[in-house]
Scaffold this motif. Structure first.
Motif, short mmCIF file in Angstrom:
data_model
loop_
_atom_site.label_atom_id
_atom_site.label_comp_id
_atom_site.label_asym_id
_atom_site.label_seq_id
_atom_site.Cartn_x
_atom_site.Cartn_y
_atom_site.Cartn_z
N MET A 20 0.80 -1.23 0.00
CA MET A 20 0.00 0.00 0.00
C MET A 20 0.83 1.28 0.00
N GLU A 24 0.21 5.07 -2.22
CA GLU A 24 -0.59 5.98 -1.40
C GLU A 24 -0.87 7.32 -2.07
N VAL A 41 -9.57 -2.66 4.75
CA VAL A 41 -9.29 -1.51 3.86
C VAL A 41 -10.52 -0.62 3.81
#
Length: 147
Positions: A20, A24, A41
């Motif tokens: 992730m 971002e 999530v």
């Protein structure tokens, strides 16, 4: 950029979540084989997709169609996966619909790429291994996501 991050349950999902930070700055949409993963999530869009494996061809066809519909609806710029079959189908659909595709082979594959990883080599824009000894001109190594 819109990133579709897709993986099956278990270690594949955990490794995908570890990626992730690399995305971002982009819009991330997640997909996996368990609806309950949406809780991990919760601040992102999430889609549940069917699961299948090479032993059930009819489920593979169904899964491929469902994931293709998802890719067509989401219209990602990039599809990234850590595997297995749903990720491979996501890469194939992404490639067909014009997305860049990234395969990150599971850290569990110490001696050789997974079957899905070897298949991804045929069409993925970038393929990564998490083991330096498996790197080749076509398979890139930049560390692992589980340390």
């Amino acid at each position: 950029m819109k990133v579709l991050a897709i993986a099956s349950a278990g270690g594949h999902w955990i490794q995908l979540l570890r990626l992730m930070p690399a995305f971002e700055q982009h819009e991330i949409i997640f997909a996996s084989t368990r609806q309950s993963f949406s809780e991990t999530v919760s601040s992102y869009k999430f889609y549940a997709v069917p699961d299948a494996n090479r032993w059930n061809k009819f489920k593979l066809i169904y899964m491929g169609a469902a994931i293709s519909r998802l890719v067509l609806a989401v219209k990602p710029d990039i599809v990234v996966t850590t595997g297995a079959a749903p990720g491979l189908m996501g890469l194939l659909a992404g490639k067909l619909f014009g997305a860049k595709t990234i395969w990150v082979d599971s850290i569990a594959n110490v001696e050789k790429l997974s079957l899905s990883g070897r298949l991804a080599l045929l069409f993925a824009d970038r393929t990564y291994t998490q083991w330096e000894g498996l790197a080749t001109p076509k398979v890139h190594y930049h560390g692992n996501v589980l340390s």
